[in-house]
Design a protein around this motif. Structure first.
Motif, short mmCIF file in Angstrom:
data_model
loop_
_atom_site.label_atom_id
_atom_site.label_comp_id
_atom_site.label_asym_id
_atom_site.label_seq_id
_atom_site.Cartn_x
_atom_site.Cartn_y
_atom_site.Cartn_z
N HIS A 27 8.17 -21.40 17.77
CA HIS A 27 7.78 -21.49 19.17
C HIS A 27 7.49 -20.09 19.74
O HIS A 27 6.51 -19.90 20.46
CB HIS A 27 8.86 -22.19 19.98
N LEU A 80 3.95 -18.55 21.35
CA LEU A 80 3.84 -17.80 22.60
C LEU A 80 3.16 -16.45 22.37
O LEU A 80 2.37 -15.99 23.20
CB LEU A 80 5.21 -17.62 23.24
N ARG A 130 3.32 -18.17 36.31
CA ARG A 130 2.48 -19.22 35.71
C ARG A 130 3.01 -19.59 34.33
O ARG A 130 3.52 -18.74 33.62
CB ARG A 130 1.05 -18.72 35.58
N ASN A 131 2.84 -20.82 33.96
CA ASN A 131 3.21 -21.30 32.65
C ASN A 131 2.14 -20.86 31.66
O ASN A 131 0.94 -21.06 31.89
CB ASN A 131 3.33 -22.83 32.71
N TRP A 186 1.23 -22.06 28.83
CA TRP A 186 0.42 -23.15 28.28
C TRP A 186 -0.65 -23.59 29.27
O TRP A 186 -1.78 -23.86 28.88
CB TRP A 186 1.30 -24.31 27.86
N ARG A 187 -0.30 -23.65 30.55
CA ARG A 187 -1.31 -24.00 31.57
C ARG A 187 -2.38 -22.91 31.65
O ARG A 187 -3.57 -23.21 31.79
CB ARG A 187 -0.65 -24.17 32.93
N ALA A 205 -2.51 -26.30 23.80
CA ALA A 205 -1.62 -25.97 24.92
C ALA A 205 -0.72 -27.15 25.26
O ALA A 205 0.49 -26.99 25.44
CB ALA A 205 -2.45 -25.54 26.14
N ALA A 206 -1.30 -28.34 25.32
CA ALA A 206 -0.51 -29.54 25.63
C ALA A 206 0.51 -29.82 24.52
O ALA A 206 1.67 -30.16 24.80
CB ALA A 206 -1.43 -30.74 25.81
N ALA A 266 3.28 -27.20 24.81
CA ALA A 266 4.05 -27.45 26.03
C ALA A 266 5.05 -28.57 25.79
O ALA A 266 6.19 -28.53 26.29
CB ALA A 266 3.12 -27.78 27.19
N ALA A 267 4.66 -29.55 25.00
CA ALA A 267 5.54 -30.68 24.70
C ALA A 267 6.72 -30.27 23.82
O ALA A 267 7.71 -31.01 23.73
CB ALA A 267 4.75 -31.80 24.02
N THR A 268 6.66 -29.12 23.18
CA THR A 268 7.77 -28.66 22.33
C THR A 268 8.82 -27.88 23.11
O THR A 268 9.88 -27.57 22.57
CB THR A 268 7.27 -27.76 21.17
N GLU A 269 8.53 -27.57 24.36
CA GLU A 269 9.45 -26.73 25.14
C GLU A 269 10.81 -27.36 25.39
O GLU A 269 11.82 -26.66 25.41
CB GLU A 269 8.80 -26.33 26.46
#
Length: 137
Positions: free
Chosen positions: A31, A35, A58-59, A61-62, A75-76, A79-82
């Motif tokens: 992860h 990043l 800001r995030n 991934w966004r 990105a999505a 983001a789902a792994t966070e």
């Protein structure tokens, strides 16, 4: 502009992920690598786009999806792994299996290769190799 040092750091982080013994450690390291790869894209592409954004946090991934829409699915996905990453950081190490950790490492490696091509690092590396070959041993 992203540098070859940024790429080296991402590759080193990926190697750490690959070598980590515990699945939770592999997952966290993978992860972190993702990043680092996002940082490469944002450094390469986001300067003009970031100038028009507000000063609020800001995030990553966004931001990635905004400045590189072709990477929005990645990105999505990341983001789902966070949520799992956060749980592991909180000490819930059994939340991720060895398979999940290995899959994330492979996904991050594919993401890194894609970003290398997108920002021209593959071409830069080829020029470096060609120059070294021209000089000879």
């Amino acid at each position: 502009m992203a540098s070859s040092d940024d790429l080296r750091r991402a590759r080193s982080s990926l190697a750490e992920a690959e070598l980590a013994q515990r699945p939770s450690d592999r997952y966290l390291a993978a992860h972190l690598t993702a990043l680092r790869v996002v940082a490469i894209v944002l450094t390469h592409r986001a300067a003009p786009a970031m100038a028009r954004l507000s000063g609020r946090p800001r995030n990553a991934w966004r931001m990635l999806a905004e400045v590189a829409p072709e990477l929005a699915e990645w990105a999505a996905f990341f983001a789902a792994t966070e949520a799992k990453r956060d749980a592991i950081r909180a000490g819930v190490t059994s939340i991720v299996s060895a398979r999940e950790a290995d899959d994330l490492v492979r996904d991050v490696e594919a993401f890194l290769r894609l970003v290398e091509r997108a920002v021209g690092f593959s071409a830069m590396r080829k020029r470096t190799i060609d120059a070294a070959a021209a000089i000879g041993p």
